[in-house]
Scaffold this motif. Structure first.
Motif, PDB file in Angstrom:
ATOM      1  N   ILE A   1      35.760  45.664  28.188  1.00  0.00           N
ATOM      2  CA  ILE A   1      36.796  45.416  29.184  1.00  0.00           C
ATOM      3  C   ILE A   1      36.121  44.931  30.463  1.00  0.00           C
ATOM      4  CG2 ILE A   1      36.858  47.846  29.891  1.00  0.00           C
ATOM      5  CD1 ILE A   1      39.860  47.444  30.482  1.00  0.00           C
ATOM      6  N   GLU A   2      36.586  43.814  30.974  1.00  0.00           N
ATOM      7  CA  GLU A   2      36.008  43.212  32.165  1.00  0.00           C
ATOM      8  C   GLU A   2      36.558  43.907  33.401  1.00  0.00           C
ATOM      9  OE1 GLU A   2      36.833  38.948  33.707  1.00  0.00           O
ATOM     10  OE2 GLU A   2      35.214  38.783  32.234  1.00  0.00           O
TER      11      GLU A   2
ATOM     12  N   PRO B   1      51.195  46.013  30.828  1.00  0.00           N
ATOM     13  CA  PRO B   1      50.723  44.708  31.308  1.00  0.00           C
ATOM     14  C   PRO B   1      49.974  43.948  30.217  1.00  0.00           C
ATOM     15  CG  PRO B   1      50.234  46.424  32.910  1.00  0.00           C
ATOM     16  CD  PRO B   1      50.728  47.122  31.675  1.00  0.00           C
ATOM     17  N   ARG B   2      50.038  42.645  30.299  1.00  0.00           N
ATOM     18  CA  ARG B   2      49.415  41.773  29.304  1.00  0.00           C
ATOM     19  C   ARG B   2      47.955  41.504  29.661  1.00  0.00           C
ATOM     20  NH1 ARG B   2      49.034  36.055  28.649  1.00  0.00           N
ATOM     21  NH2 ARG B   2      49.112  35.377  26.457  1.00  0.00           N
ATOM     22  N   TRP B   3      47.097  41.626  28.661  1.00  0.00           N
ATOM     23  CA  TRP B   3      45.690  41.265  28.779  1.00  0.00           C
ATOM     24  C   TRP B   3      45.420  40.036  27.908  1.00  0.00           C
ATOM     25  CZ3 TRP B   3      41.975  44.269  31.497  1.00  0.00           C
ATOM     26  CH2 TRP B   3      42.441  45.488  31.992  1.00  0.00           C
ATOM     27  N   LEU B   4      44.271  39.417  28.141  1.00  0.00           N
ATOM     28  CA  LEU B   4      43.786  38.384  27.244  1.00  0.00           C
ATOM     29  C   LEU B   4      42.585  38.924  26.486  1.00  0.00           C
ATOM     30  CD1 LEU B   4      43.885  35.143  29.438  1.00  0.00           C
ATOM     31  CD2 LEU B   4      45.574  35.940  27.770  1.00  0.00           C
TER      32      LEU B   4
ATOM     33  N   LEU C   1      38.655  42.617  26.658  1.00  0.00           N
ATOM     34  CA  LEU C   1      39.892  42.566  27.420  1.00  0.00           C
ATOM     35  C   LEU C   1      39.615  41.994  28.800  1.00  0.00           C
ATOM     36  CD1 LEU C   1      41.278  46.132  26.580  1.00  0.00           C
ATOM     37  CD2 LEU C   1      42.255  43.962  25.802  1.00  0.00           C
ATOM     38  N   THR C   2      40.344  40.948  29.165  1.00  0.00           N
ATOM     39  CA  THR C   2      40.257  40.382  30.509  1.00  0.00           C
ATOM     40  C   THR C   2      41.672  40.296  31.077  1.00  0.00           C
ATOM     41  OG1 THR C   2      40.452  38.100  29.733  1.00  0.00           O
ATOM     42  CG2 THR C   2      38.238  39.027  29.848  1.00  0.00           C
ATOM     43  N   HIS C   3      41.767  40.338  32.385  1.00  0.00           N
ATOM     44  CA  HIS C   3      43.075  40.310  33.029  1.00  0.00           C
ATOM     45  C   HIS C   3      43.728  38.956  32.834  1.00  0.00           C
ATOM     46  CE1 HIS C   3      43.022  44.205  35.028  1.00  0.00           C
ATOM     47  NE2 HIS C   3      41.744  43.991  35.311  1.00  0.00           N
TER      48      HIS C   3
ATOM     49  N   GLY D   1      46.886  36.998  23.576  1.00  0.00           N
ATOM     50  CA  GLY D   1      47.414  38.045  24.426  1.00  0.00           C
ATOM     51  C   GLY D   1      47.347  39.396  23.746  1.00  0.00           C
ATOM     52  N   PHE D   2      47.263  40.466  24.552  1.00  0.00           N
ATOM     53  CA  PHE D   2      47.173  41.819  23.999  1.00  0.00           C
ATOM     54  C   PHE D   2      47.817  42.790  24.975  1.00  0.00           C
ATOM     55  CE2 PHE D   2      45.067  45.899  23.171  1.00  0.00           C
ATOM     56  CZ  PHE D   2      45.180  45.977  21.796  1.00  0.00           C
ATOM     57  N   ARG D   3      48.644  43.691  24.450  1.00  0.00           N
ATOM     58  CA  ARG D   3      49.259  44.739  25.260  1.00  0.00           C
ATOM     59  C   ARG D   3      48.955  46.097  24.634  1.00  0.00           C
ATOM     60  NH1 ARG D   3      53.116  42.447  28.740  1.00  0.00           N
ATOM     61  NH2 ARG D   3      53.787  40.339  28.135  1.00  0.00           N
TER      62      ARG D   3
END
Length: 251
Positions: A172-173, A220-223, A247-249, A212-214
């Motif tokens: 996770i960034e 909230p949606r992550w990339l 995971l990035t914002h 996309g990933f939740r």
């Protein structure tokens, strides 16, 4: 994708359990052998420092530290190099091996292939959980047992050990500021949610870079960013041939 095959290397300490007995117990679970080149029936003065570096503080009590300090035998158990589809079950069986060894006279155990250890009570609790668990609960027990996390590199929180379960490392960034004590639990929960997803959801096999990933439907949606393992060489026990999922914002 790399052609390297991960393998478990389990370091087992004892004060009375003979190397031959370690091997006998492990062989009863199929596919685990004693490394006779490096195993020794004598203490290794490096062990206290090695266990401390393997997150021992998270679950060790005084008896666990005393066991490491007073050990007389160091055994190294090896799994076979694991094809991806066999890794999860191999790791499940090795957790059962760990419990059997601890109940037979072993005093401390750490995994050289991910750099993680647990105190005796935590190992036994995880093995008991895994023994009766299915799907997500089993995946959660195995991630907790074998995957070292979180590790911070100045930009990213990441794991080491998902290769032992046949999956990419989770990351996770977060940027250059290290997480605070208040922020860390939620970030680790994100890592674990992604790890369980990778291990249990059929859609994970089709992950594409930038998807996309939740965490939940209304979260909230992550990339998700994917890439090859660039932290370790292919001959390193930590090397993950399946790369990483980060995971990035979403911006």
């Amino acid at each position: 994708m790399s052609e390297a095959f991960p393998r478990h290397v389990l370091c087992v300490l004892s004060s009375g359990l003979a190397l031959s007995e370690m091997e006998r117990i492990a062989s009863g679970f199929g596919g685990f052998v004693l490394d006779r080149e490096y195993s020794e029936a004598e203490p290794d003065p490096r062990m206290p420092e090695a266990f401390e570096a393997s997150m021992a503080a998270a679950s060790f009590d005084e008896a666990d530290w005393a066991a490491v300090e007073s050990h007389g035998t160091v055994g190294y158990l090896l799994s076979m190099p694991m094809m991806r589809e066999l890794a999860f079950d191999t790791s499940r069986r090795l957790l059962a091996v760990t419990a059997a060894l601890l109940r037979s006279g072993a005093t401390a155990v750490k995994n050289e292939s991910s750099g993680i250890t647990h105190g005796r009570d935590r190992w036994l609790s995880l093995a008991d959980r895994a023994a009766g668990a299915k799907e997500e609960d089993l995946a959660d027990a195995l991630v907790t047992a074998w995957v070292k996390r979180p590790i911070y590199d100045g930009q990213v929180l990441y794991s080491c050990g998902m290769h032992l379960l046949g999956a990419p490392e989770v990351q996770i960034e977060i940027g250059a500021e290290p997480p605070t004590k208040d922020e860390l639990p939620e970030l680790v929960e994100h890592l674990d949610t992604l790890a369980i997803y990778l291990l249990t959801d059929p859609r994970a096999a089709e992950i594409e870079d930038g998807a996309g990933f939740r965490m939940t439907e209304d979260a909230p949606r992550w990339l998700l960013r994917t890439g090859p393992c660039d932290r370790y060489d292919e001959d390193d026990l930590f090397f993950n041939p399946y790369g990483y999922a980060r995971l990035t914002h979403a911006r």
